[in-house]
Motif scaffolding. Structure first.
Motif, PDB file in Angstrom:
ATOM      1  N   LEU A   1     -10.910  27.976  22.944  1.00 33.33           N
ATOM      2  CA  LEU A   1      -9.425  26.681  23.217  1.00 33.33           C
ATOM      3  C   LEU A   1      -9.141  26.126  21.944  1.00 33.33           C
ATOM      4  CD1 LEU A   1     -10.432  24.774  26.833  1.00 33.33           C
ATOM      5  CD2 LEU A   1      -9.198  27.104  26.536  1.00 33.33           C
ATOM      6  N   ASP A   2      -7.770  26.082  22.499  1.00 31.28           N
ATOM      7  CA  ASP A   2      -7.188  25.336  20.147  1.00 31.28           C
ATOM      8  C   ASP A   2      -6.821  23.677  21.140  1.00 31.28           C
ATOM      9  OD1 ASP A   2      -5.187  25.698  22.715  1.00 31.28           O
ATOM     10  OD2 ASP A   2      -3.864  27.140  20.655  1.00 31.28           O
ATOM     11  N   HIS A   3      -7.386  23.448  22.042  1.00 28.34           N
ATOM     12  CA  HIS A   3      -6.649  21.745  22.586  1.00 28.34           C
ATOM     13  C   HIS A   3      -7.913  21.318  23.180  1.00 28.34           C
ATOM     14  CE1 HIS A   3      -5.960  23.815  26.076  1.00 28.34           C
ATOM     15  NE2 HIS A   3      -6.546  22.820  27.005  1.00 28.34           N
ATOM     16  N   TRP A   4      -8.342  19.660  22.860  1.00 32.31           N
ATOM     17  CA  TRP A   4      -9.341  18.959  23.419  1.00 32.31           C
ATOM     18  C   TRP A   4      -8.958  18.233  23.935  1.00 32.31           C
ATOM     19  CZ3 TRP A   4     -12.228  18.159  18.189  1.00 32.31           C
ATOM     20  CH2 TRP A   4     -13.252  19.261  17.786  1.00 32.31           C
ATOM     21  N   LEU A   5      -8.915  17.449  25.371  1.00 29.22           N
ATOM     22  CA  LEU A   5      -8.874  16.694  26.378  1.00 29.22           C
ATOM     23  C   LEU A   5      -9.546  15.550  26.180  1.00 29.22           C
ATOM     24  CD1 LEU A   5      -8.988  18.997  29.690  1.00 29.22           C
ATOM     25  CD2 LEU A   5      -6.328  18.249  28.132  1.00 29.22           C
ATOM     26  N   PHE A   6      -8.983  13.989  26.315  1.00 26.69           N
ATOM     27  CA  PHE A   6      -9.126  13.117  25.792  1.00 26.69           C
ATOM     28  C   PHE A   6      -8.370  12.597  27.407  1.00 26.69           C
ATOM     29  CE2 PHE A   6     -10.095  15.024  22.080  1.00 26.69           C
ATOM     30  CZ  PHE A   6     -11.611  14.438  21.446  1.00 26.69           C
ATOM     31  N   ARG A   7      -9.029  11.177  26.911  1.00 27.23           N
ATOM     32  CA  ARG A   7      -8.107   9.740  27.794  1.00 27.23           C
ATOM     33  C   ARG A   7      -7.429   8.459  27.586  1.00 27.23           C
ATOM     34  NH1 ARG A   7      -7.162   9.373  32.908  1.00 27.23           N
ATOM     35  NH2 ARG A   7      -8.048  11.465  33.738  1.00 27.23           N
ATOM     36  N   GLU A   8      -6.698   8.445  26.984  1.00 23.20           N
ATOM     37  CA  GLU A   8      -6.016   7.478  25.616  1.00 23.20           C
ATOM     38  C   GLU A   8      -4.921   6.569  27.730  1.00 23.20           C
ATOM     39  OE1 GLU A   8      -3.861   6.753  21.643  1.00 23.20           O
ATOM     40  OE2 GLU A   8      -2.801   8.216  22.916  1.00 23.20           O
ATOM     41  N   ALA A   9      -5.486   5.174  27.481  1.00 26.81           N
ATOM     42  CA  ALA A   9      -4.413   4.408  27.948  1.00 26.81           C
ATOM     43  C   ALA A   9      -4.914   4.721  29.778  1.00 26.81           C
ATOM     44  CB  ALA A   9      -3.068   3.761  27.737  1.00 26.81           C
ATOM     45  N   GLY A  10      -5.811   5.514  29.737  1.00 27.60           N
ATOM     46  CA  GLY A  10      -5.589   5.611  31.275  1.00 27.60           C
ATOM     47  C   GLY A  10      -4.935   7.323  31.730  1.00 27.60           C
ATOM     48  N   LYS A  11      -4.679   7.682  30.698  1.00 29.50           N
ATOM     49  CA  LYS A  11      -4.130   9.064  31.366  1.00 29.50           C
ATOM     50  C   LYS A  11      -5.041  10.162  30.217  1.00 29.50           C
ATOM     51  CE  LYS A  11       0.801   7.311  32.047  1.00 29.50           C
ATOM     52  NZ  LYS A  11       1.823   6.979  31.817  1.00 29.50           N
ATOM     53  N   GLU A  12      -4.569  10.981  31.128  1.00 30.33           N
ATOM     54  CA  GLU A  12      -5.112  11.941  30.378  1.00 30.33           C
ATOM     55  C   GLU A  12      -4.343  13.339  28.987  1.00 30.33           C
ATOM     56  OE1 GLU A  12      -6.719  15.938  32.126  1.00 30.33           O
ATOM     57  OE2 GLU A  12      -5.523  16.887  31.284  1.00 30.33           O
ATOM     58  N   LYS A  13      -4.904  13.259  27.827  1.00 32.23           N
ATOM     59  CA  LYS A  13      -4.109  13.190  26.579  1.00 32.23           C
ATOM     60  C   LYS A  13      -4.953  14.616  26.033  1.00 32.23           C
ATOM     61  CE  LYS A  13      -1.774  11.301  22.928  1.00 32.23           C
ATOM     62  NZ  LYS A  13      -1.807  10.510  22.079  1.00 32.23           N
ATOM     63  N   SER A  14      -3.844  15.648  25.651  1.00 36.46           N
ATOM     64  CA  SER A  14      -4.372  17.205  25.103  1.00 36.46           C
ATOM     65  C   SER A  14      -4.150  16.534  23.642  1.00 36.46           C
ATOM     66  CB  SER A  14      -4.040  18.112  25.918  1.00 36.46           C
ATOM     67  OG  SER A  14      -4.166  19.507  25.282  1.00 36.46           O
ATOM     68  N   ILE A  15      -5.371  17.055  22.792  1.00 40.90           N
ATOM     69  CA  ILE A  15      -4.689  17.154  21.440  1.00 40.90           C
ATOM     70  C   ILE A  15      -5.091  18.191  20.667  1.00 40.90           C
ATOM     71  CG2 ILE A  15      -5.527  15.985  19.370  1.00 40.90           C
ATOM     72  CD1 ILE A  15      -4.517  14.311  21.380  1.00 40.90           C
ATOM     73  N   ARG A  16      -3.957  18.982  20.055  1.00 45.78           N
ATOM     74  CA  ARG A  16      -4.069  20.380  19.954  1.00 45.78           C
ATOM     75  C   ARG A  16      -5.304  20.865  18.188  1.00 45.78           C
ATOM     76  NH1 ARG A  16      -1.501  24.978  20.150  1.00 45.78           N
ATOM     77  NH2 ARG A  16      -1.373  26.829  18.871  1.00 45.78           N
ATOM     78  N   ILE A  17      -5.940  21.654  17.991  1.00 47.69           N
ATOM     79  CA  ILE A  17      -6.533  21.085  17.440  1.00 47.69           C
ATOM     80  C   ILE A  17      -6.585  22.442  16.802  1.00 47.69           C
ATOM     81  CG2 ILE A  17      -9.167  21.463  17.243  1.00 47.69           C
ATOM     82  CD1 ILE A  17      -8.122  19.008  17.987  1.00 47.69           C
ATOM     83  N   THR A  18      -6.952  22.151  15.420  1.00 51.90           N
ATOM     84  CA  THR A  18      -6.626  23.271  14.093  1.00 51.90           C
ATOM     85  C   THR A  18      -8.199  23.640  13.142  1.00 51.90           C
ATOM     86  OG1 THR A  18      -6.031  22.221  12.525  1.00 51.90           O
ATOM     87  CG2 THR A  18      -3.763  23.574  13.882  1.00 51.90           C
ATOM     88  N   GLY A  19      -8.357  24.351  12.657  1.00 50.31           N
ATOM     89  CA  GLY A  19     -10.206  24.355  11.764  1.00 50.31           C
ATOM     90  C   GLY A  19      -9.672  25.815  11.839  1.00 50.31           C
ATOM     91  N   GLY A  20     -11.137  26.370  10.479  1.00 51.56           N
ATOM     92  CA  GLY A  20     -11.060  27.356  10.151  1.00 51.56           C
ATOM     93  C   GLY A  20     -12.026  28.301  10.262  1.00 51.56           C
ATOM     94  N   ILE A  21     -12.567  27.439  11.440  1.00 51.63           N
ATOM     95  CA  ILE A  21     -14.233  28.227  12.266  1.00 51.63           C
ATOM     96  C   ILE A  21     -13.614  28.738  13.518  1.00 51.63           C
ATOM     97  CG2 ILE A  21     -16.659  27.693  13.099  1.00 51.63           C
ATOM     98  CD1 ILE A  21     -17.120  27.263  10.434  1.00 51.63           C
ATOM     99  N   ARG A  22     -13.890  29.491  14.441  1.00 51.01           N
ATOM    100  CA  ARG A  22     -13.809  29.716  15.837  1.00 51.01           C
ATOM    101  C   ARG A  22     -14.922  30.495  16.363  1.00 51.01           C
ATOM    102  NH1 ARG A  22      -9.563  29.608  19.801  1.00 51.01           N
ATOM    103  NH2 ARG A  22      -8.139  28.854  17.832  1.00 51.01           N
ATOM    104  N   TYR A  23     -15.532  30.172  17.713  1.00 52.97           N
ATOM    105  CA  TYR A  23     -16.361  31.422  18.097  1.00 52.97           C
ATOM    106  C   TYR A  23     -16.528  30.998  19.785  1.00 52.97           C
ATOM    107  CZ  TYR A  23     -19.122  30.309  13.604  1.00 52.97           C
ATOM    108  OH  TYR A  23     -19.533  30.002  12.508  1.00 52.97           O
ATOM    109  N   ASN A  24     -16.231  31.952  20.280  1.00 57.67           N
ATOM    110  CA  ASN A  24     -16.425  31.788  21.608  1.00 57.67           C
ATOM    111  C   ASN A  24     -18.270  31.393  22.051  1.00 57.67           C
ATOM    112  OD1 ASN A  24     -17.675  34.718  21.006  1.00 57.67           O
ATOM    113  ND2 ASN A  24     -16.691  35.596  22.696  1.00 57.67           N
ATOM    114  N   SER A  25     -19.357  30.628  21.586  1.00 54.39           N
ATOM    115  CA  SER A  25     -20.215  30.292  21.160  1.00 54.39           C
ATOM    116  C   SER A  25     -20.345  28.882  21.312  1.00 54.39           C
ATOM    117  CB  SER A  25     -20.751  31.611  20.503  1.00 54.39           C
ATOM    118  OG  SER A  25     -22.395  30.619  21.290  1.00 54.39           O
ATOM    119  N   GLY A  26     -20.937  28.366  22.708  1.00 58.62           N
ATOM    120  CA  GLY A  26     -20.938  27.284  22.265  1.00 58.62           C
ATOM    121  C   GLY A  26     -22.019  26.903  21.206  1.00 58.62           C
TER     122      GLY A  26
END
Length: 288
Positions: A193-218
């Motif tokens: 995924l290109d976003h991470w989920l957080f919670r701010e002020a009691g509401k779900e917030k999706s943050i778009r993430i960019t980076g040079g490394i992308r793996y489909n392996s945790g």
């Protein structure tokens, strides 16, 4: 006496025909008609409209049918439950689960389960793609997060928490982010995924993430984080041991999303299977 005519009425309501109802019940059409008429007389309510062409429910009949159907289903379930108690659980179970959670938590429990119930065989397919249980012939699936298919039975068996974290060496070099907006200044390690989920002020917030490394392996992302290549955001079963050892440091804790539920889901027609109920209860008891 109170039950007389109920089964006949339900079959007529569902087939819209006294003749078809009599065939399903394997009794005469006249007997079906007599029982339904006696039921209407006892209730002092007209349940069915009868014409030479068709039979249909009255408004009162529709309401009564819904309750009767529920009662008959309950009786059938009670009968099957008693039968299952008298039958030793046996046979095959086909199951699917997410890869890493399945490897770490589900498969060891399946092995323990089969040691206790030697007449049950389990075929497990670990896959992060959501399978169609009915189409692909699965008896059971382990799902994480929100459920979308309301036609399935579901039981919560566990929960997980996701953590944003990085190695001490990375944080020492690039600093520790204290707000969600600061993530854009950091090297983030991406999964599928290109976003991470957080919670701010009691509401779900999706943050778009960019980076040079992308793996489909945790596991690959954890290794990258441990080696100081960036910030990672992963479920607890990937990172808890490294957090406890101090090799990874959690960040943005006040924005962490609440725990996600982990479910065992199965088609409704598997609900009364002794082996499925037994396995679901076993997983729930050992994971919660």
């Amino acid at each position: 006496m109170e039950w007389e005519g109920i089964s006949e009425f339900v079959h007529v309501a569902e087939t819209t025909s006294f003749t078809q109802a009599s065939k399903k019940l394997q009794i005469s059409t006249a007997q079906v008609s007599r029982q339904v008429s006696a039921l209407e007389k006892r209730l002092n309510i007209k349940l069915l409209y009868r014409t030479t062409r068709k039979v249909s429910l009255t408004q009162e009949g529709q309401l009564f049918y819904q309750h009767c159907r529920s009662v008959l289903d309950g009786l059938a379930e009670a009968e099957r439950a008693i039968t299952n108690l008298q039958t030793k659980p046996q046979g095959k179970i086909k199951l699917t689960a997410p890869v890493t959670y399945g490897e770490q938590h589900i498969l060891p429990l399946l092995n323990d389960f089969m040691l206790q119930y030697s007449d049950i065989e389990i075929q497990a397919n670990l896959n992060n793609q959501r399978a169609d249980l009915v189409e692909e012939g699965y008896d059971l699936a382990i799902r994480i997060g929100k459920l979308s298919d309301s036609s399935m039975m579901a039981k919560k068996i566990d929960q997980r928490t996701s953590y944003a974290c990085a190695s001490p060496s990375y944080l020492g070099k690039y600093g520790t982010p204290h707000s969600l907006s600061e993530l854009s200044k950091h090297k983030c390690l991406l999964g599928t995924l290109d976003h991470w989920l957080f919670r701010e002020a009691g509401k779900e917030k999706s943050i778009r993430i960019t980076g040079g490394i992308r793996y489909n392996s945790g596991l690959g992302l954890v290794d990258a984080a441990l080696k100081g290549l960036g910030v990672v955001h992963l479920p607890d079963y990937y990172v808890t041991q490294h957090i406890k050892s101090g090799n990874l440091i959690t960040i943005l804790d006040k924005y962490r999303e609440p725990e996600e539920s982990i479910w065992a889901i199965y088609p409704q027609n598997r609900h009364l299977s002794a082996k499925i109920r037994l396995l679901v209860d076993y997983l729930n008891a050992h994971l919660n």
